[in-house]
Design a protein around this motif. Structure first.
Motif, mmCIF file in Angstrom:
data_model
loop_
_atom_site.group_PDB
_atom_site.id
_atom_site.type_symbol
_atom_site.label_atom_id
_atom_site.label_comp_id
_atom_site.label_asym_id
_atom_site.label_seq_id
_atom_site.Cartn_x
_atom_site.Cartn_y
_atom_site.Cartn_z
ATOM 1 N N VAL A 204 -44.182 27.727 4.018
ATOM 2 C CA VAL A 204 -44.928 27.218 5.292
ATOM 3 C C VAL A 204 -46.349 28.130 5.793
ATOM 4 C CG1 VAL A 204 -44.804 27.284 8.065
ATOM 5 C CG2 VAL A 204 -42.882 26.748 6.260
ATOM 6 N N GLU A 205 -47.432 27.172 6.133
ATOM 7 C CA GLU A 205 -48.823 28.077 6.225
ATOM 8 C C GLU A 205 -48.940 28.101 7.735
ATOM 9 O OE1 GLU A 205 -52.083 27.488 3.935
ATOM 10 O OE2 GLU A 205 -50.756 26.690 2.274
ATOM 11 N N THR A 206 -49.306 29.084 8.274
ATOM 12 C CA THR A 206 -49.758 29.402 9.650
ATOM 13 C C THR A 206 -50.895 30.098 9.851
ATOM 14 O OG1 THR A 206 -48.759 31.626 10.093
ATOM 15 C CG2 THR A 206 -47.117 30.059 10.302
ATOM 16 N N ALA A 207 -51.526 30.169 11.083
ATOM 17 C CA ALA A 207 -52.806 30.798 11.142
ATOM 18 C C ALA A 207 -52.541 32.311 10.696
ATOM 19 C CB ALA A 207 -53.164 30.908 12.608
ATOM 20 N N GLU A 208 -51.663 32.988 10.847
ATOM 21 C CA GLU A 208 -51.237 34.257 10.486
ATOM 22 C C GLU A 208 -51.091 34.309 9.029
ATOM 23 O OE1 GLU A 208 -47.863 35.693 12.656
ATOM 24 O OE2 GLU A 208 -48.893 35.637 14.510
ATOM 25 N N GLY A 209 -50.638 33.303 8.212
ATOM 26 C CA GLY A 209 -50.561 33.668 6.798
ATOM 27 C C GLY A 209 -49.533 32.605 6.255
ATOM 28 N N LYS A 210 -49.034 32.881 5.042
ATOM 29 C CA LYS A 210 -47.930 32.136 4.221
ATOM 30 C C LYS A 210 -46.579 32.637 4.692
ATOM 31 C CE LYS A 210 -49.436 30.105 0.523
ATOM 32 N NZ LYS A 210 -49.703 29.637 -0.852
ATOM 33 N N TYR A 211 -45.425 31.882 4.739
ATOM 34 C CA TYR A 211 -44.233 32.216 4.885
ATOM 35 C C TYR A 211 -43.297 31.392 4.028
ATOM 36 C CZ TYR A 211 -46.266 34.738 8.943
ATOM 37 O OH TYR A 211 -46.760 35.745 9.618
ATOM 38 N N VAL A 212 -42.095 31.837 3.822
ATOM 39 C CA VAL A 212 -41.051 31.084 3.124
ATOM 40 C C VAL A 212 -39.792 31.035 4.251
ATOM 41 C CG1 VAL A 212 -39.359 30.903 1.209
ATOM 42 C CG2 VAL A 212 -41.953 31.574 0.713
ATOM 43 N N PHE A 213 -39.228 29.790 4.313
ATOM 44 C CA PHE A 213 -38.190 29.482 5.098
ATOM 45 C C PHE A 213 -36.860 29.317 4.081
ATOM 46 C CE2 PHE A 213 -40.674 27.549 8.984
ATOM 47 C CZ PHE A 213 -40.753 28.801 9.407
ATOM 48 N N PHE A 214 -35.815 29.801 4.329
ATOM 49 C CA PHE A 214 -34.661 29.427 3.751
ATOM 50 C C PHE A 214 -33.731 28.945 4.978
ATOM 51 C CE2 PHE A 214 -30.300 30.277 2.274
ATOM 52 C CZ PHE A 214 -30.486 29.804 0.877
ATOM 53 N N ILE A 215 -33.426 27.374 4.693
ATOM 54 C CA ILE A 215 -32.636 26.756 5.651
ATOM 55 C C ILE A 215 -31.266 26.164 4.859
ATOM 56 C CG2 ILE A 215 -32.682 24.857 7.312
ATOM 57 C CD1 ILE A 215 -35.694 25.104 7.321
ATOM 58 N N GLU A 216 -30.284 26.896 5.352
ATOM 59 C CA GLU A 216 -28.973 26.515 4.783
ATOM 60 C C GLU A 216 -28.167 25.593 5.743
ATOM 61 O OE1 GLU A 216 -25.892 29.341 2.506
ATOM 62 O OE2 GLU A 216 -25.598 29.178 4.836
ATOM 63 N N THR A 217 -27.712 24.493 5.164
ATOM 64 C CA THR A 217 -27.064 23.354 6.049
ATOM 65 C C THR A 217 -25.302 23.533 5.508
ATOM 66 O OG1 THR A 217 -28.925 21.936 6.190
ATOM 67 C CG2 THR A 217 -26.375 21.009 6.121
ATOM 68 N N LEU A 218 -24.534 23.498 6.264
ATOM 69 C CA LEU A 218 -23.169 23.526 5.915
ATOM 70 C C LEU A 218 -22.594 22.022 5.959
ATOM 71 C CD1 LEU A 218 -20.761 25.364 5.050
ATOM 72 C CD2 LEU A 218 -20.157 25.617 7.444
ATOM 73 N N THR A 219 -21.774 21.858 4.867
ATOM 74 C CA THR A 219 -21.147 20.294 4.945
ATOM 75 C C THR A 219 -19.658 20.677 4.722
ATOM 76 O OG1 THR A 219 -21.325 20.028 2.422
ATOM 77 C CG2 THR A 219 -23.204 19.442 3.772
ATOM 78 N N SER A 220 -19.018 19.738 5.143
ATOM 79 C CA SER A 220 -17.484 19.768 4.931
ATOM 80 C C SER A 220 -17.119 18.323 4.387
ATOM 81 C CB SER A 220 -16.811 19.863 6.292
ATOM 82 O OG SER A 220 -16.870 18.730 7.339
ATOM 83 N N ARG A 221 -15.805 18.035 3.961
ATOM 84 C CA ARG A 221 -15.282 17.003 3.434
ATOM 85 C C ARG A 221 -16.091 16.731 2.021
ATOM 86 N NH1 ARG A 221 -15.679 12.261 6.340
ATOM 87 N NH2 ARG A 221 -13.820 11.487 4.891
ATOM 88 N N TRP A 222 -16.247 17.964 1.463
ATOM 89 C CA TRP A 222 -17.112 17.528 -0.066
ATOM 90 C C TRP A 222 -18.353 16.910 0.070
ATOM 91 C CZ3 TRP A 222 -14.691 18.005 -5.288
ATOM 92 C CH2 TRP A 222 -13.664 18.920 -5.231
ATOM 93 N N GLY A 223 -19.176 17.421 1.320
ATOM 94 C CA GLY A 223 -20.526 16.990 1.527
ATOM 95 C C GLY A 223 -20.838 15.804 2.005
ATOM 96 N N ARG A 224 -19.678 15.404 2.517
ATOM 97 C CA ARG A 224 -19.713 13.865 3.494
ATOM 98 C C ARG A 224 -19.655 14.091 4.912
ATOM 99 N NH1 ARG A 224 -17.188 13.722 -1.095
ATOM 100 N NH2 ARG A 224 -16.988 11.680 -2.202
#
Length: 188
Positions: free
Chosen positions: A125-145
């Motif tokens: 992600v780029e902003t006026a202040e610089g470059k960043y990295v987001f790590f976005i983790e999603t949790l699923t259930s029912r084996w991804g369903r």
């Protein structure tokens, strides 16, 4: 006399219909719960997991850009650390046209005993202040369903991510912030 008998018959029929409707509802709920408890899957639904990750990531990034901590909290399973991520940088200048996803994938070998599994995506992600990295983790259930929501949002400067040879996976340290709780380390 005849109208009184008709009224009793109508009342009896209505009561009978309500009774049958109640029995049908109770039976269907019980059957659904029993099928859900007995279901088993032989493979993870990766297509759904990737879609859940994409949708959740877009919501998180938009909430950060808008400076809306309540929307970010609404998307997270646990609100722990939201202020740390919100205050890490001025997210209002995120350039949505220059977002770069590094792809989504799971850091778990498979679903846990309850059928839960993570899928995460790293975003540059780029902003006026610089470059960043987001790590976005999603949790699923029912084996991804089923999409359970965002379990964690980590952020770090791109320089720190680069110093770690791109091996940063959302962990909080002196150069990053974390909202929520990471699922993948507990499912190793």
């Amino acid at each position: 006399m005849k109208s009184s008998a008709e009224k009793k018959l109508i009342a009896f029929l209505i009561a009978l219909a309500v009774l049958f409707l109640g029995i049908a509802i109770v039976t269907s709920v019980h059957t659904y719960e029993q099928r859900l408890a007995n279901e088993s899957f032989d493979e993870v639904d990766l297509y759904s997991m990737h879609e859940f990750s994409r949708v959740n990531s877009e919501k998180v990034i938009q909430a950060l850009k808008n400076g809306d901590s309540s929307k970010l909290e609404k998307n997270l399973i646990s609100e722990k650390g939201v202020s740390d991520v919100m205050g890490f940088a001025d997210w209002s200048s995120i350039d949505l046209d220059r977002l770069a996803s590094m792809g989504s994938g799971s850091l778990s070998a498979g679903a846990d005993s309850k059928g839960k599994m993570d899928i995460s995506e790293r975003w540059i992600v780029e902003t006026a202040e610089g470059k960043y990295v987001f790590f976005i983790e999603t949790l699923t259930s029912r084996w991804g369903r089923k999409n359970e929501g965002v379990s964690a949002v980590g952020v770090t400067r791109f320089e720190h991510f680069d110093e770690l040879d791109y091996a940063w996976n959302g962990e909080a340290d002196e150069s990053s912030a974390l909202a929520g709780e990471l699922f993948w380390p507990t499912n190793q």
